[in-house]
Design an enzyme around this catalytic site. Structure first.
Site, mmCIF file in Angstrom:
data_model
loop_
_atom_site.group_PDB
_atom_site.id
_atom_site.type_symbol
_atom_site.label_atom_id
_atom_site.label_comp_id
_atom_site.label_asym_id
_atom_site.label_seq_id
_atom_site.Cartn_x
_atom_site.Cartn_y
_atom_site.Cartn_z
ATOM 1 N N SER A 124 41.927 -18.232 4.048
ATOM 2 C CA SER A 124 43.384 -18.367 4.107
ATOM 3 C C SER A 124 43.778 -19.816 3.869
ATOM 4 O O SER A 124 43.027 -20.742 4.224
ATOM 5 C CB SER A 124 43.830 -17.933 5.503
ATOM 6 O OG SER A 124 45.154 -18.303 5.742
ATOM 7 N N TYR A 149 43.570 -18.339 15.214
ATOM 8 C CA TYR A 149 43.348 -17.557 13.986
ATOM 9 C C TYR A 149 42.852 -18.472 12.864
ATOM 10 O O TYR A 149 41.861 -18.178 12.192
ATOM 11 C CB TYR A 149 44.637 -16.843 13.567
ATOM 12 C CG TYR A 149 44.544 -16.281 12.166
ATOM 13 C CD1 TYR A 149 43.741 -15.176 11.891
ATOM 14 C CD2 TYR A 149 45.227 -16.879 11.103
ATOM 15 C CE1 TYR A 149 43.625 -14.683 10.590
ATOM 16 C CE2 TYR A 149 45.123 -16.389 9.809
ATOM 17 C CZ TYR A 149 44.311 -15.289 9.554
ATOM 18 O OH TYR A 149 44.194 -14.814 8.276
ATOM 19 N N LYS A 153 39.023 -18.663 10.645
ATOM 20 C CA LYS A 153 38.778 -18.675 9.196
ATOM 21 C C LYS A 153 37.974 -19.916 8.820
ATOM 22 O O LYS A 153 37.043 -19.866 8.009
ATOM 23 C CB LYS A 153 40.112 -18.651 8.430
ATOM 24 C CG LYS A 153 40.869 -17.345 8.591
ATOM 25 C CD LYS A 153 40.126 -16.187 7.949
ATOM 26 C CE LYS A 153 40.772 -14.855 8.210
ATOM 27 N NZ LYS A 153 39.969 -13.706 7.786
HETATM 28 P P1 NAD Z 1 45.181 -5.847 7.848
HETATM 29 O O1 NAD Z 1 45.285 -5.985 9.333
HETATM 30 O O2 NAD Z 1 46.141 -4.949 7.155
HETATM 31 O O3 NAD Z 1 43.700 -5.392 7.448
HETATM 32 C C1 NAD Z 1 42.572 -5.734 8.219
HETATM 33 C C2 NAD Z 1 41.777 -4.442 8.429
HETATM 34 O O4 NAD Z 1 40.601 -4.757 9.183
HETATM 35 C C3 NAD Z 1 42.545 -3.379 9.203
HETATM 36 O O5 NAD Z 1 42.447 -2.157 8.513
HETATM 37 C C4 NAD Z 1 41.822 -3.306 10.559
HETATM 38 O O6 NAD Z 1 41.852 -2.003 11.091
HETATM 39 C C5 NAD Z 1 40.427 -3.747 10.174
HETATM 40 N N1 NAD Z 1 39.628 -4.373 11.248
HETATM 41 C C6 NAD Z 1 39.970 -5.409 12.055
HETATM 42 N N2 NAD Z 1 38.951 -5.704 12.867
HETATM 43 C C7 NAD Z 1 37.926 -4.856 12.570
HETATM 44 C C8 NAD Z 1 36.608 -4.685 13.050
HETATM 45 N N3 NAD Z 1 36.119 -5.437 14.024
HETATM 46 N N4 NAD Z 1 35.846 -3.719 12.497
HETATM 47 C C9 NAD Z 1 36.328 -2.933 11.501
HETATM 48 N N5 NAD Z 1 37.573 -3.051 11.018
HETATM 49 C C10 NAD Z 1 38.362 -4.002 11.533
HETATM 50 O O7 NAD Z 1 45.252 -7.330 7.236
HETATM 51 P P2 NAD Z 1 45.402 -7.802 5.728
HETATM 52 O O8 NAD Z 1 46.714 -8.450 5.595
HETATM 53 O O9 NAD Z 1 44.997 -6.748 4.804
HETATM 54 O O10 NAD Z 1 44.323 -8.973 5.727
HETATM 55 C C11 NAD Z 1 42.993 -8.771 5.316
HETATM 56 C C12 NAD Z 1 42.216 -10.058 5.527
HETATM 57 O O11 NAD Z 1 42.826 -11.110 4.794
HETATM 58 C C13 NAD Z 1 42.160 -10.518 6.976
HETATM 59 O O12 NAD Z 1 40.876 -11.047 7.235
HETATM 60 C C14 NAD Z 1 43.204 -11.606 7.034
HETATM 61 O O13 NAD Z 1 42.918 -12.557 8.022
HETATM 62 C C15 NAD Z 1 43.089 -12.208 5.644
HETATM 63 N N6 NAD Z 1 44.302 -12.879 5.200
HETATM 64 C C16 NAD Z 1 45.489 -12.191 5.208
HETATM 65 C C17 NAD Z 1 46.648 -12.830 4.795
HETATM 66 C C18 NAD Z 1 47.979 -12.140 4.854
HETATM 67 O O14 NAD Z 1 49.002 -12.796 4.812
HETATM 68 N N7 NAD Z 1 48.040 -10.803 4.890
HETATM 69 C C19 NAD Z 1 46.597 -14.155 4.347
HETATM 70 C C20 NAD Z 1 45.366 -14.811 4.330
HETATM 71 C C21 NAD Z 1 44.227 -14.155 4.752
HETATM 72 C C1 WQD Z 2 57.025 -17.484 5.640
HETATM 73 C C2 WQD Z 2 58.305 -18.289 5.789
HETATM 74 C C3 WQD Z 2 58.857 -18.762 8.076
HETATM 75 C C4 WQD Z 2 59.572 -14.626 9.260
HETATM 76 C C5 WQD Z 2 51.536 -16.702 8.006
HETATM 77 C C6 WQD Z 2 50.295 -17.212 8.652
HETATM 78 C C7 WQD Z 2 49.242 -17.495 7.649
HETATM 79 C C8 WQD Z 2 49.036 -16.328 6.674
HETATM 80 C C9 WQD Z 2 50.281 -15.635 6.243
HETATM 81 C C10 WQD Z 2 46.930 -15.306 7.079
HETATM 82 C C11 WQD Z 2 58.209 -19.388 6.850
HETATM 83 C C12 WQD Z 2 59.907 -17.881 7.453
HETATM 84 C C13 WQD Z 2 59.278 -15.775 8.559
HETATM 85 C C14 WQD Z 2 60.912 -14.385 9.666
HETATM 86 C C15 WQD Z 2 61.543 -16.463 8.629
HETATM 87 N N1 WQD Z 2 48.187 -15.331 7.133
HETATM 88 N N2 WQD Z 2 60.235 -16.678 8.252
HETATM 89 N N3 WQD Z 2 61.842 -15.321 9.324
HETATM 90 O O1 WQD Z 2 54.019 -18.599 8.164
HETATM 91 O O2 WQD Z 2 53.530 -18.966 5.717
HETATM 92 O O3 WQD Z 2 51.985 -17.658 7.062
HETATM 93 O O4 WQD Z 2 51.194 -15.499 7.295
HETATM 94 O O5 WQD Z 2 46.083 -16.079 6.886
HETATM 95 O O6 WQD Z 2 48.103 -17.808 8.346
HETATM 96 O O7 WQD Z 2 50.633 -18.402 9.347
HETATM 97 O O8 WQD Z 2 54.157 -16.672 6.502
HETATM 98 O O9 WQD Z 2 55.673 -14.772 6.208
HETATM 99 O O10 WQD Z 2 55.287 -15.672 8.535
HETATM 100 O O11 WQD Z 2 56.603 -17.013 6.913
HETATM 101 O O12 WQD Z 2 62.423 -17.285 8.356
HETATM 102 O O13 WQD Z 2 61.235 -13.375 10.316
HETATM 103 O O14 WQD Z 2 59.338 -17.413 6.243
HETATM 104 O O15 WQD Z 2 59.462 -19.690 8.953
HETATM 105 O O16 WQD Z 2 58.987 -20.473 6.386
HETATM 106 P P1 WQD Z 2 53.479 -18.093 6.903
HETATM 107 P P2 WQD Z 2 55.419 -15.937 7.077
#
Ligand code: NAD
Ligand code: WQD
Length: 344
Positions: A124, A149, A153
């Site tokens: 991330s 969190y 990562k």
């Molecule tokens: P999500 O929660 O939709 O998907 C994660 C999945 O992992 C879920 O289906 C959950 O049931 C499963 N899971 C969690 N712990 C588990 C375990 N111990 N064993 C088996 N299954 C398990 O999240 P997502 O948005 O699809 O994110 C996927 C990955 O990408 C995550 O590792 C997240 O940290 C990373 N990531 C997400 C974002 C984002 O903004 N969505 C950004 C950067 C990184």
């Molecule tokens: C985006 C912008 C908020 C919600 C987070 C995690 C990051 C990553 C993705 C996994 C910001 C603003 C948000 C709302 C708002 N996940 N906002 N009203 O904060 O960039 O990232 O999710 O790795 O680790 O920190 O994403 O979508 O929460 O926010 O004004 O109800 O929207 O302040 O400027 P962010 P976000």
């Protein structure tokens, strides 16, 4: 070629399963459904007209993972499984360290045992330190994370680098391929409207909140701060379409197979979009009203965050293709067709 997709029922995992199946890979999913529903995988099958193999299991269950590796000739692992809510990680740090580190450690052990050497990891942009100049490159400084969190990562990246180094030192045969994919802000949904983001409870992230407000599930969107040093005062992020992100994983699998490498790679568009710009784009594309209210800044938020995306072009031959309007239109189609998310 068989790919193990942990967390494959989740938001990014389900979209990646679609792209893998459409590119001819066999897919095995391991997911404990702690933040997803089985229905997502049914819909993946519907979209692709293909089957996949699903194991409802915790990835920390080493005996079960061992069984999966015995049964399937896994050649690459994509590890999405993890907990991802920043605020929750502050309240429950031990659960986050346990889940996110121990899933990664278990996979490394089982992969070592079965001679599997290719690992694509969901990292991330949150691993980058605050205070870096924009855009963020892969050599921008990391660490100093503002929440558990983010640290999970950061630590998993280090675990994977160390495991890869030890594996190549210990063997005369080919070393590991580890691709640490640092996602920026994934949004949007598959263009069919059949799969998308289905958060439990009140959404933490901007796009699900906007979409639920547009569809009438929430009264008003809170905008967290309009006094940042940005053109309109609201936070700026690098939003990328989840289908582009899913295609980035297919590109990463192809790169991992080519030759051993250990690389961190940003997956973003390189474009910053503010909260108010996003609200305007979503309103225009959906035609729906999005009432909002300016609130205080959210603790821990950065003013700006966007990627320098050229390493992905160089290493993976990948760049984001979809526009902001695509992201809004596809989110809206998913939200309208599934106003309450997936059925139970
Ligand atoms: P999500 O929660 O939709 O998907 C994660 C999945 O992992 C879920 O289906 C959950 O049931 C499963 N899971 C969690 N712990 C588990 C375990 N111990 N064993 C088996 N299954 C398990 O999240 P997502 O948005 O699809 O994110 C996927 C990955 O990408 C995550 O590792 C997240 O940290 C990373 N990531 C997400 C974002 C984002 O903004 N969505 C950004 C950067 C990184
Ligand atoms: C985006 C912008 C908020 C919600 C987070 C995690 C990051 C990553 C993705 C996994 C910001 C603003 C948000 C709302 C708002 N996940 N906002 N009203 O904060 O960039 O990232 O999710 O790795 O680790 O920190 O994403 O979508 O929460 O926010 O004004 O109800 O929207 O302040 O400027 P962010 P976000």
């Amino acid at each position: 070629m068989t790919i193990l997709v942990t967390g494959g029922a989740g938001y990014i995992g389900s979209h990646t399963c679609v792209e893998l199946l459409e590119n001819g890979y066999d897919v095995v999913v391991a997911d404990n459904l702690c933040n997803s529903k089985r229905e997502a995988l049914e819909r993946v099958k519907r979209i692709t007209g293909q089957n996949l193999c699903f194991y409802e299991t915790d990835v920390r269950d080493e005996a079960k993972m061992d069984e999966i590796f015995q049964k399937h000739n896994v050649e690459c692992v994509i590890h999405f499984a993890g907990l991802k809510a920043v605020g929750e990680s502050v309240a429950k740090p031990l659960a986050y360290y346990d889940n996110n580190l121990n899933t990664t450690l278990t996979l490394c052990r089982v992969m070592q045992k079965h001679g599997v050497k290719r690992f694509v990891f969901s990292s991330s942009a949150t691993v980058y330190s605050a205070g870096n100049p924009m855009p963020l490159t892969e050599s921008s400084s990391t660490g100093g994370c503002s929440n558990p969190y983010g640290w999970t990562k950061y630590m998993c990246e280090q675990i994977l680098r160390d495991a890869a180094a030890a594996a190549s030192a210990a063997t005369a045969s080919e070393g590991w391929s580890v691709l640490l994919l640092r996602y920026f802000n994934p949004i949007g949904a598959h263009e069919s409207g059949l799969i998308g983001e289905d958060p439990l409870g009140i959404p933490n992230n901007l796009l699900p909140y906007i979409a639920q407000t547009a569809v009438g599930r929430r009264d008003k969107l809170p905008v967290y701060g309009n006094d940042y040093n940005t053109p309109d005062g609201t936070g700026v992020r690098d939003y990328l379409h989840v289908v582009d992100l899913a295609k980035g994983h297919v590109a990463a699998v192809k790169r991992a197979v080519q030759s051993p490498c250990v690389e961190a790679i940003n997956l973003g568009t390189g474009e910053g979009v503010s909260v108010l710009q996003m609200i305007e784009a979503f309103k225009r594309v959906s035609g729906a009203a999005i009432p909002y209210e300016i609130k205080d800044r959210r603790p821990g938020d950065l003013a700006v965050c966007w990627a320098e995306p050229s390493k992905a072009v160089q290493w993976l031959g990948w760049r984001a293709q979809k526009t902001l309007d695509d992201m809004c239109a596809d989110t809206w189609r998913w939200q309208k067709q599934n106003p309450n998310g997936y059925p139970l």
